[in-house]
Motif scaffolding. Structure first.
Motif, mmCIF file in Angstrom:
data_model
loop_
_atom_site.group_PDB
_atom_site.id
_atom_site.type_symbol
_atom_site.label_atom_id
_atom_site.label_comp_id
_atom_site.label_asym_id
_atom_site.label_seq_id
_atom_site.Cartn_x
_atom_site.Cartn_y
_atom_site.Cartn_z
ATOM 1 N N GLY A 54 0.762 -1.239 0.000
ATOM 2 C CA GLY A 54 0.000 0.000 0.000
ATOM 3 C C GLY A 54 0.793 1.291 0.000
ATOM 4 N N ILE A 55 2.108 1.226 -0.081
ATOM 5 C CA ILE A 55 2.902 2.449 -0.141
ATOM 6 C C ILE A 55 3.050 2.836 -1.613
ATOM 7 C CG2 ILE A 55 5.114 3.520 0.382
ATOM 8 C CD1 ILE A 55 5.322 1.549 2.735
ATOM 9 N N ASP A 56 2.560 4.022 -1.951
ATOM 10 C CA ASP A 56 2.551 4.416 -3.363
ATOM 11 C C ASP A 56 3.949 4.818 -3.833
ATOM 12 O OD1 ASP A 56 2.572 7.678 -3.541
ATOM 13 O OD2 ASP A 56 1.634 6.942 -1.682
ATOM 14 N N PRO A 57 4.203 4.715 -5.141
ATOM 15 C CA PRO A 57 5.531 5.015 -5.688
ATOM 16 C C PRO A 57 6.007 6.432 -5.377
ATOM 17 C CG PRO A 57 4.214 3.865 -7.320
ATOM 18 C CD PRO A 57 3.295 4.183 -6.164
ATOM 19 N N ASP A 58 5.104 7.400 -5.351
ATOM 20 C CA ASP A 58 5.507 8.773 -5.035
ATOM 21 C C ASP A 58 6.045 8.869 -3.614
ATOM 22 O OD1 ASP A 58 4.838 9.689 -7.560
ATOM 23 O OD2 ASP A 58 2.816 10.276 -6.949
ATOM 24 N N SER A 59 5.421 8.153 -2.687
ATOM 25 C CA SER A 59 5.910 8.142 -1.308
ATOM 26 C C SER A 59 7.280 7.480 -1.242
ATOM 27 C CB SER A 59 4.930 7.404 -0.390
ATOM 28 O OG SER A 59 3.726 8.127 -0.273
ATOM 29 N N LEU A 60 7.451 6.377 -1.947
ATOM 30 C CA LEU A 60 8.761 5.714 -1.973
ATOM 31 C C LEU A 60 9.836 6.672 -2.483
ATOM 32 C CD1 LEU A 60 7.870 2.154 -3.325
ATOM 33 C CD2 LEU A 60 8.644 2.752 -1.026
ATOM 34 N N ALA A 61 9.529 7.415 -3.526
ATOM 35 C CA ALA A 61 10.487 8.375 -4.076
ATOM 36 C C ALA A 61 10.821 9.458 -3.052
ATOM 37 C CB ALA A 61 9.943 8.995 -5.356
ATOM 38 N N ARG A 62 9.825 9.921 -2.324
ATOM 39 C CA ARG A 62 10.072 10.932 -1.281
ATOM 40 C C ARG A 62 10.964 10.372 -0.179
ATOM 41 N NH1 ARG A 62 4.735 11.897 -1.876
ATOM 42 N NH2 ARG A 62 4.204 10.990 0.142
ATOM 43 N N TYR A 63 10.726 9.125 0.221
ATOM 44 C CA TYR A 63 11.545 8.510 1.272
ATOM 45 C C TYR A 63 12.990 8.357 0.809
ATOM 46 C CZ TYR A 63 6.973 7.292 3.224
ATOM 47 O OH TYR A 63 5.694 7.329 3.710
ATOM 48 N N ILE A 64 13.180 7.994 -0.435
ATOM 49 C CA ILE A 64 14.534 7.849 -0.979
ATOM 50 C C ILE A 64 15.236 9.199 -0.972
ATOM 51 C CG2 ILE A 64 15.868 7.363 -3.074
ATOM 52 C CD1 ILE A 64 13.618 5.242 -3.689
ATOM 53 N N LYS A 65 14.537 10.232 -1.420
ATOM 54 C CA LYS A 65 15.135 11.575 -1.449
ATOM 55 C C LYS A 65 15.447 12.081 -0.051
ATOM 56 C CE LYS A 65 13.071 12.895 -5.805
ATOM 57 N NZ LYS A 65 12.058 13.714 -6.476
ATOM 58 N N ALA A 66 14.672 11.665 0.931
ATOM 59 C CA ALA A 66 14.872 12.123 2.303
ATOM 60 C C ALA A 66 15.975 11.350 3.024
ATOM 61 C CB ALA A 66 13.567 11.992 3.087
ATOM 62 N N ASN A 68 19.566 9.941 4.122
ATOM 63 C CA ASN A 68 20.823 10.652 4.277
ATOM 64 C C ASN A 68 21.976 9.760 3.809
ATOM 65 O OD1 ASN A 68 23.053 12.071 5.032
ATOM 66 N ND2 ASN A 68 22.476 12.293 7.177
ATOM 67 N N PRO A 69 22.402 9.901 2.547
ATOM 68 C CA PRO A 69 23.469 9.023 2.044
ATOM 69 C C PRO A 69 24.804 9.241 2.737
ATOM 70 C CG PRO A 69 22.960 10.726 0.447
ATOM 71 C CD PRO A 69 21.942 10.840 1.553
ATOM 72 N N VAL A 70 25.039 10.395 3.301
ATOM 73 C CA VAL A 70 26.317 10.659 3.965
ATOM 74 C C VAL A 70 26.519 9.713 5.142
ATOM 75 C CG1 VAL A 70 27.644 12.380 5.258
ATOM 76 C CG2 VAL A 70 26.353 13.051 3.221
ATOM 77 N N ILE A 72 25.372 6.704 5.491
ATOM 78 C CA ILE A 72 25.640 5.357 4.975
ATOM 79 C C ILE A 72 27.092 5.248 4.508
ATOM 80 C CG2 ILE A 72 25.051 3.702 3.150
ATOM 81 C CD1 ILE A 72 22.168 4.812 3.320
ATOM 82 N N VAL A 73 27.558 6.246 3.797
ATOM 83 C CA VAL A 73 28.941 6.245 3.314
ATOM 84 C C VAL A 73 29.907 6.279 4.498
ATOM 85 C CG1 VAL A 73 30.681 7.579 2.050
ATOM 86 C CG2 VAL A 73 28.386 7.272 1.080
ATOM 87 N N ASN A 74 29.595 7.074 5.517
ATOM 88 C CA ASN A 74 30.478 7.173 6.680
ATOM 89 C C ASN A 74 30.586 5.848 7.416
ATOM 90 O OD1 ASN A 74 31.072 9.824 6.189
ATOM 91 N ND2 ASN A 74 29.554 10.630 7.601
ATOM 92 N N GLN A 75 29.572 4.984 7.338
ATOM 93 C CA GLN A 75 29.618 3.692 8.009
ATOM 94 C C GLN A 75 30.417 2.690 7.167
ATOM 95 O OE1 GLN A 75 27.046 2.032 10.455
ATOM 96 N NE2 GLN A 75 26.008 3.887 11.099
ATOM 97 N N GLY A 76 30.800 3.054 5.956
ATOM 98 C CA GLY A 76 31.595 2.174 5.114
ATOM 99 C C GLY A 76 30.767 1.140 4.367
ATOM 100 N N ALA A 77 29.456 1.314 4.330
ATOM 101 C CA ALA A 77 28.584 0.325 3.720
ATOM 102 C C ALA A 77 28.673 0.311 2.206
ATOM 103 C CB ALA A 77 27.137 0.576 4.150
ATOM 104 N N LEU A 78 29.162 1.376 1.612
ATOM 105 C CA LEU A 78 29.204 1.430 0.153
ATOM 106 C C LEU A 78 30.596 1.156 -0.404
ATOM 107 C CD1 LEU A 78 26.890 4.501 -0.494
ATOM 108 C CD2 LEU A 78 26.308 2.076 -0.478
ATOM 109 N N HIS A 79 31.474 0.611 0.407
ATOM 110 C CA HIS A 79 32.833 0.336 -0.064
ATOM 111 C C HIS A 79 33.078 -1.151 -0.137
ATOM 112 C CE1 HIS A 79 33.783 4.526 0.206
ATOM 113 N NE2 HIS A 79 33.298 4.562 1.418
#
Length: 79
Positions: A54-66, A68-70, A72-79
């Motif tokens: 029941g979560i609409d695609p527009d809401s998913l897009a808003r959650y992604i934009k909100a 904080n990728p910094v 995640i990167v600081n935790q080393g998860a993207l390396h």
């Protein structure tokens, strides 16, 4: 996500960084695939499940934009 009042996303941070991310990396290694391809496959599957719940695609897009990728990167998860 008001439909999940009383539950916090932050409560699952350990699972994400200690279980989910290593499994994504392990799968990529096993399949000789880029990590981001495996992560995207997981993302698409989870997005499909969330839409079905029941979560609409527009809401998913808003959650992604909100997100904080910094942090995640600081935790080393993207390396």
């Amino acid at each position: 996500m008001s439909i999940y009042a009383g539950h916090r996303i932050e409560d699952h941070e350990d699972f994400i960084f200690e279980t989910l991310m290593p499994e994504i990396i392990n799968q990529a290694t096993r399949k000789s695939a880029p990590t981001e391809v495996v992560a995207f496959a997981c993302f698409m599957a989870l997005a499909t499940i969330l839409q079905h719940k029941g979560i609409d695609p527009d809401s998913l897009a808003r959650y992604i934009k909100a997100a904080n990728p910094v942090s995640i990167v600081n935790q080393g998860a993207l390396h």
